[in-house]
Enzyme design. Structure first.
Site, PDB file in Angstrom:
ATOM      1  CE1 TYR A  85       3.489  -9.163-123.268  1.00 31.40           C
ATOM      2  CE2 TYR A  85       1.808 -10.408-124.418  1.00 31.40           C
ATOM      3  CZ  TYR A  85       2.242  -9.375-123.981  1.00 31.40           C
ATOM      4  OH  TYR A  85       1.434  -8.249-123.850  1.00 31.40           O
ATOM      5  CG  ASP A 105       5.003  -2.512-122.562  1.00 31.51           C
ATOM      6  OD1 ASP A 105       4.785  -3.591-122.408  1.00 31.51           O
ATOM      7  OD2 ASP A 105       4.483  -1.651-123.216  1.00 31.51           O
ATOM      8  CG  HIS A 162       1.050  -2.889-123.381  1.00 28.80           C
ATOM      9  ND1 HIS A 162       2.140  -3.974-123.539  1.00 28.80           N
ATOM     10  CD2 HIS A 162       0.180  -3.799-123.855  1.00 28.80           C
ATOM     11  CE1 HIS A 162       1.585  -5.059-123.384  1.00 28.80           C
ATOM     12  NE2 HIS A 162       0.451  -4.899-123.973  1.00 28.80           N
TER      13      HIS A 162
HETATM   14  C1  LIG Z   1      -6.616  -5.702-127.264  1.00 28.71           C
HETATM   15  C2  LIG Z   1      -5.124  -5.441-127.054  1.00 28.71           C
HETATM   16  C3  LIG Z   1      -4.393  -6.487-126.816  1.00 28.71           C
HETATM   17  C4  LIG Z   1      -2.885  -6.258-126.992  1.00 28.71           C
HETATM   18  N1  LIG Z   1      -2.172  -7.472-126.876  1.00 28.71           N
HETATM   19  C5  LIG Z   1      -0.570  -7.271-126.972  1.00 28.71           C
HETATM   20  C6  LIG Z   1       0.120  -8.114-126.734  1.00 28.71           C
HETATM   21  O1  LIG Z   1      -0.304  -9.247-126.754  1.00 28.71           O
HETATM   22  N2  LIG Z   1       1.511  -7.986-126.817  1.00 28.71           N
HETATM   23  C7  LIG Z   1       2.168  -6.765-126.969  1.00 28.71           C
HETATM   24  O2  LIG Z   1       3.275  -6.471-126.897  1.00 28.71           O
HETATM   25  N3  LIG Z   1       1.254  -5.522-126.810  1.00 28.71           N
HETATM   26  C8  LIG Z   1      -0.373  -5.769-126.914  1.00 28.71           C
HETATM   27  N4  LIG Z   1      -0.866  -4.741-127.159  1.00 28.71           N
HETATM   28  C9  LIG Z   1      -0.694  -3.186-127.063  1.00 28.71           C
HETATM   29  C10 LIG Z   1      -0.321  -2.917-128.619  1.00 28.71           C
HETATM   30  O3  LIG Z   1       0.571  -3.773-129.461  1.00 28.71           O
HETATM   31  C11 LIG Z   1      -0.029  -1.480-128.992  1.00 28.71           C
HETATM   32  O4  LIG Z   1       1.041  -1.049-128.018  1.00 28.71           O
HETATM   33  C12 LIG Z   1      -1.076  -0.661-128.381  1.00 28.71           C
HETATM   34  O5  LIG Z   1      -2.559  -1.220-129.078  1.00 28.71           O
HETATM   35  C13 LIG Z   1      -1.118   0.638-128.984  1.00 28.71           C
HETATM   36  O6  LIG Z   1      -2.201   1.633-128.770  1.00 28.71           O
HETATM   37  P1  LIG Z   1      -3.497   1.790-129.516  1.00 28.71           P
HETATM   38  O7  LIG Z   1      -4.474   0.410-129.587  1.00 28.71           O
HETATM   39  O8  LIG Z   1      -4.059   3.007-129.235  1.00 28.71           O
HETATM   40  O9  LIG Z   1      -3.114   1.879-131.233  1.00 28.71           O
HETATM   41  C14 LIG Z   1      -2.639  -4.957-127.045  1.00 28.71           C
HETATM   42  C15 LIG Z   1      -3.164  -3.786-127.117  1.00 28.71           C
HETATM   43  C16 LIG Z   1      -4.535  -4.097-127.098  1.00 28.71           C
HETATM   44  C17 LIG Z   1      -5.667  -2.755-127.317  1.00 28.71           C
END
Ligand SMILES: Cc1cc2nc3c(=O)[nH]c(=O)nc-3n(C[C@H](O)[C@H](O)[C@H](O)COP(=O)(O)O)c2cc1C
Length: 499
Positions: free
Chosen positions: A239, A267, A358
């Site tokens: 980030y 995003d 995301h």
């Molecule tokens: C609890 C949680 C925290 C996340 N934190 C971040 C993050 O800190 N940075 C980021 O780029 N994406 C984050 N994401 C998005 C994930 O990298 C990813 O795009 C997403 O979880 C994929 O979908 P899925 O959970 O259905 O596999 C987060 C997703 C979740 C569920």
């Protein structure tokens, strides 16, 4: 000269708005001036005035946060923890029944697929943790679409192919890996397991799976890197901080410690409104409302928003040369959502993108990554650009058939987020190891049944993706699904605890 240790009594005297001290990990901090600046609102800290705040603080704050936000003069020194009286916790019926559910949860062997982990996690996780992990933005339409989009793609399997030996290995950003999926970055691992992200690191290491380390991890970055085994591959998710010096420090430190890719999240100029997360946090603060002035509670924040105020909303294409100037790691844009931006990434010399929304946590009704992939790859092939960029996708992947579909449509690899968090939250490291094994087994079987011996034999001719454009799963017109078909069975809890 060694500083004199503080006692619990010393700290307890500073329990008001004019002088507010708290203890974290055995050290005292003066947060009086910081109260009004706390992104999660002053009440969240003030309830710990004069007390040990470690338990509430740890899961939802990255470890370096105090160094970044609290002047050194406010770090008061060590506290003799034997002099701190443990807080008596009031009886909490909800926690009591959660403990019962934990005691009677299904055994790991009763989990046959990734959905099972999700169903168990929902019952055994603390509400605030479940709220943060499972929530999506607004009406959670994209969250659901991410999963259901895969149901709109059907296979066109090849038969009579010798599939005795199936090879699931591949490479991503030039690094070898045993399977074409990776652990994507998810913040705040300690909400799910007291050990946090290192649990994912160890499980990934055992399976030869790549892990993307989140900027907002609960463990420190170094703890996560220290937990890797041998030449295990890790990437960094970034980030971008408004303060570019902090960003530069993070990136160069990660490169120095051997990270093999820099995934810049594009995003999230502002974090989406995840109302379930916001509501749980707000309800959690409800008891404080009675003790404190309700107006001091910041009602607009969930866990997510409270920790993300530093993210730079002005980040734009013009910053790409800067990132190229500070690192030799391949730069990957995570969160690309349209063909035009993939083409632009190629123009900027970006070697890879992750098509992602995301996990449905940002812009609701943004399309699923698999749908964008089905649009992107033919366009890249038409322009003869398909070898210029690696395309990854994430969101809603729950079965190895989903991964196979993504690879057929041209993805180089697939990120998986929540399923590994749920496996970790319900069963710790063993859970994640088991979840990865289940996926590997499913993958090998799926490859055999679709008629492919290795990932390079997966191509668009093996799927029918024409249904992807339909954005709603049609409601069944007959009553078979509600009245006749049996519901899929979930792993059983031993005792019928109050759910
Ligand atoms: C609890 C949680 C925290 C996340 N934190 C971040 C993050 O800190 N940075 C980021 O780029 N994406 C984050 N994401 C998005 C994930 O990298 C990813 O795009 C997403 O979880 C994929 O979908 P899925 O959970 O259905 O596999 C987060 C997703 C979740 C569920």
């Amino acid at each position: 000269m060694q500083q004199k240790m503080l006692t619990g009594k010393d700290v307890a005297e500073h329990n008001n708005k004019d002088s507010c001290w708290i203890i974290l990990h055995g050290k005292a901090y003066d947060v009086t001036e910081f109260l009004s600046k706390h992104p999660g609102g002053p009440t969240a800290i003030f309830k710990y005035a004069g007390k040990d705040a470690t338990e509430g603080f740890e899961p939802i704050h990255p470890p370096e946060i105090l160094d970044e936000h609290l002047d050194r003069s406010k770090h008061l020194g060590k506290v003799d923890m034997s002099t701190v009286t443990a807080e008596e916790k009031p009886f909490d019926p909800e926690e009591e029944s959660r403990q019962q559910r934990i005691a009677s949860k299904p055994s790991l062997a009763q989990c046959f697929n990734l959905h099972d982990f999700e169903s168990v996690a929902k019952q055994v996780m603390k509400k605030i943790a479940w709220g943060y992990y499972s929530s999506g933005a607004d009406d959670e339409i994209t969250l659901r679409e991410n999963h259901s989009a895969y149901h709109k793609i059907w296979f066109r399997p090849r038969v009579l192919v010798d599939v005795e030996e199936v090879n699931s290995s591949t490479s991503m950003l030039g690094s070898k890996c045993s399977v074409p999926f990776y652990v994507t970055a998810t913040a705040l691992g300690k909400l799910g397991d007291p050990e946090g992200e290192v649990v994912l690191t160890r499980a990934a290491g055992r399976h030869g799976v790549i892990q993307m380390i989140p900027t907002l991890s609960s463990c420190s970055f170094d703890e996560i890197v220290d937990a890797k085994k041998g030449d295990q591959v890790q990437w960094l998710q970034l980030y971008v901080n408004k303060d570019r010096e902090i960003t530069k420090r993070i990136v160069q430190h990660a490169e120095g410690r051997g990270c093999k890719g820099l995934f810049i999240t594009v995003d999230a100029p502002q974090l989406g409104r995840r109302e379930k997360d916001i509501r749980t946090k707000f309800n959690g603060a409800a008891s404080d409302v009675q003790k404190n002035n309700p107006d001091t509670i910041n009602r607009s924040q969930g866990v997510a928003r409270a920790i993300s105020g530093f993210i730079d909303p002005s980040l734009s294409w013009k910053d790409i040369p800067y990132f190229k100037s500070i690192t030799k790691m391949p730069i990957v844009l995570k969160g690309v959502q349209r063909v035009e931006d993939v083409l632009k990434a190629i123009e900027y010399g970006i070697p890879a993108v992750v098509l992602s929304n995301h996990g449905g946590r940002q812009l609701d009704t943004a399309p699923s990554a698999i749908e964008i992939l089905a649009e992107v790859m033919p366009e890249l092939r038409r322009r003869n650009l398909h070898d210029r960029i690696e395309v990854y996708i994430d969101g809603g992947v729950r079965r190895a058939t989903d991964i196979i579909k993504a690879l057929c449509l041209g993805a180089k690899g697939v990120g998986i987020g929540r399923p590994f968090l749920y496996a970790m939250s319900a069963y710790g490291e063993q859970g994640v190891v088991h979840a990865m094994q289940l996926l590997k087994d499913e993958f090998e079987m799926g490859m055999r049944l679709v008629g492919a011996k290795s990932v390079d034999e997966l191509g668009p001719e093996l799927v029918d993706a024409r249904g992807l454009g339909a954005h709603t799963v049609p409601t069944p017109v007959d009553s078979l699904s509600s009245d006749v078909y049996d519901r899929l069975v979930l792993p059983p809890f031993a005792v019928k605890a109050k759910l």
